[in-house]
Design an enzyme around this catalytic site. Sequence first.
Site, PDB file in Angstrom:
ATOM      1  N   ARG A 119     -62.816  16.444  23.554  1.00 19.67           N
ATOM      2  CA  ARG A 119     -62.411  17.537  24.619  1.00 19.67           C
ATOM      3  C   ARG A 119     -60.895  16.614  25.210  1.00 19.67           C
ATOM      4  NH1 ARG A 119     -67.749  17.972  26.705  1.00 19.67           N
ATOM      5  NH2 ARG A 119     -68.539  19.897  26.014  1.00 19.67           N
ATOM      6  N   LYS A 141     -46.980  22.965  21.376  1.00 16.76           N
ATOM      7  CA  LYS A 141     -47.761  23.756  20.376  1.00 16.76           C
ATOM      8  C   LYS A 141     -48.351  23.076  19.185  1.00 16.76           C
ATOM      9  CE  LYS A 141     -45.112  28.100  20.925  1.00 16.76           C
ATOM     10  NZ  LYS A 141     -44.093  29.059  20.197  1.00 16.76           N
ATOM     11  N   GLU A 183     -33.034  24.434  12.605  1.00 16.42           N
ATOM     12  CA  GLU A 183     -33.453  24.642  14.008  1.00 16.42           C
ATOM     13  C   GLU A 183     -32.205  24.294  15.138  1.00 16.42           C
ATOM     14  OE1 GLU A 183     -36.062  26.179  15.223  1.00 16.42           O
ATOM     15  OE2 GLU A 183     -37.343  26.472  13.865  1.00 16.42           O
ATOM     16  N   LYS A 224     -34.548  22.742  24.336  1.00 17.68           N
ATOM     17  CA  LYS A 224     -35.804  23.272  24.232  1.00 17.68           C
ATOM     18  C   LYS A 224     -36.538  22.872  25.583  1.00 17.68           C
ATOM     19  CE  LYS A 224     -39.888  23.616  21.269  1.00 17.68           C
ATOM     20  NZ  LYS A 224     -40.322  23.615  19.951  1.00 17.68           N
ATOM     21  N   GLU A 234     -45.259  30.325  27.004  1.00 18.58           N
ATOM     22  CA  GLU A 234     -44.510  31.450  26.314  1.00 18.58           C
ATOM     23  C   GLU A 234     -45.134  32.804  26.742  1.00 18.58           C
ATOM     24  OE1 GLU A 234     -43.636  32.930  21.590  1.00 18.58           O
ATOM     25  OE2 GLU A 234     -44.408  30.802  22.022  1.00 18.58           O
ATOM     26  N   ARG A 238     -39.750  31.708  26.968  1.00 18.22           N
ATOM     27  CA  ARG A 238     -39.820  30.780  25.707  1.00 18.22           C
ATOM     28  C   ARG A 238     -39.705  31.597  24.465  1.00 18.22           C
ATOM     29  NH1 ARG A 238     -44.159  25.662  24.953  1.00 18.22           N
ATOM     30  NH2 ARG A 238     -43.402  25.348  22.684  1.00 18.22           N
ATOM     31  N   ASN A 242     -38.184  31.981  19.148  1.00 15.19           N
ATOM     32  CA  ASN A 242     -38.463  32.389  17.709  1.00 15.19           C
ATOM     33  C   ASN A 242     -37.392  33.114  17.266  1.00 15.19           C
ATOM     34  OD1 ASN A 242     -41.254  31.766  18.452  1.00 15.19           O
ATOM     35  ND2 ASN A 242     -41.578  33.250  19.858  1.00 15.19           N
ATOM     36  N   HIS A 245     -37.347  33.694  13.372  1.00  7.68           N
ATOM     37  CA  HIS A 245     -38.588  33.317  12.981  1.00  7.68           C
ATOM     38  C   HIS A 245     -39.663  34.610  12.493  1.00  7.68           C
ATOM     39  CE1 HIS A 245     -37.657  29.430  14.638  1.00  7.68           C
ATOM     40  NE2 HIS A 245     -38.744  28.854  14.187  1.00  7.68           N
ATOM     41  N   HIS A 249     -41.052  33.728   9.071  1.00 14.89           N
ATOM     42  CA  HIS A 249     -42.396  33.546   8.900  1.00 14.89           C
ATOM     43  C   HIS A 249     -42.980  34.553   7.695  1.00 14.89           C
ATOM     44  CE1 HIS A 249     -43.382  31.376  12.941  1.00 14.89           C
ATOM     45  NE2 HIS A 249     -42.959  30.472  12.113  1.00 14.89           N
ATOM     46  N   HIS A 261     -39.605  25.745   5.592  1.00 15.79           N
ATOM     47  CA  HIS A 261     -39.385  26.543   6.775  1.00 15.79           C
ATOM     48  C   HIS A 261     -37.913  26.430   7.290  1.00 15.79           C
ATOM     49  CE1 HIS A 261     -40.481  27.692  11.121  1.00 15.79           C
ATOM     50  NE2 HIS A 261     -39.655  26.708  11.463  1.00 15.79           N
TER      51      HIS A 261
END
Length: 358
Positions: A119, A141, A183, A224, A234, A238, A242, A245, A249, A261
């Site tokens: 956990r 993330k 990026e 960032k 998000e 935020r 993207n 993206h 993606h 990527h």
Amino acid sequence: MAARIEVEILTSYPVIAEAGLKTKTVSEILEPGAAVLLTDSTVGPLHADSVTRVLEDAGWRVLDRIEVPAGESSKSLAIYSEVMGRLARSGMTRDGTLFALGGGVVGDLGGFIAGTFMRGIDFVALPTTLLAMVDSSVGGKTGVDLPEGKNLVGAFVRPRAVIANLDWLDTLPERELCNGLSEVVKMGLLSGGDYFAALGSVGAARARDLDALRTLIMHAVGFKASVVAEDELEKGRRAILNYGHTIGHGLEAAADYALPHGEAVATGMVAASYLSREKLGTDLTGLHEKLLRAAGLPARVNSIDAEEVLSKMGRDKKRRASDSEGYRFVLLEEVGRPVWDVPVSHDEVLRAIGAVSG
């Protein structure tokens, strides 16, 4: 000299960029204890021994070094399960720390493992690629992929620290360095101001000028970090991160992840610039192409099936049930003025994909 930025969230953490991984840096972040080092088959042979020595010199007990195959295929439930088993057999306890040494795949996998083993145990990211240093290691993330789509299983996991040794970039192939610059360019376009002005040095960064790299890395991390501090989970702003993206993606998935990527995001940003012109009357396509050329990145991709890209986009985890008639995009009103949740129809997306094809 180390540069340091705090990510100011409920439980803040530092992002440190320095030449060389220092024993003092590692020992000041957390009280030394039990540790496991997670890496991959590319990075491990290059840096795992030296990192292990630094950790042990700082007083850590390295219980195990776990090496997974390099590449996106390691972001899987099978590898996740395998590494969790190794942690259990190593004797790792709840007060232990997982150090993730590698690029975005190792960071995403390692963060998700640290957040779910017993956990939650402490997690320190040691990003070795420019892409990971400026993007995936900052913001919490984490996750793994499913056959149905990328990053569909995951969680927000706050690291205790992110430590970027700039010397590790010396072993990075040029194509991977350019992927990270994608990026960097993205966030400079979103930020505007001094950061956007600093993009004039993107060519020098591509040539591995250390001062240019450090400046752009810290601009990217600072920007960032400010966005994450405002909207960690998000729910709102935020989403601007993207940019490029949504189609990017889709391009990655349609290419079965053979398209890197950074290159996918670069092409996705150019496609988004076409949509910005169509939806907002903003013509920034030439600026995008100029910056991407300086960064050694493509503005177009070859041999893509626009319908296949559109199909893959339909499985993106950020898509909402209410978007059945189209998609929501991040677009630019102007440099430094992003807008998000812009509705875009299927036909508009297909035209944007077609504009970056060939």
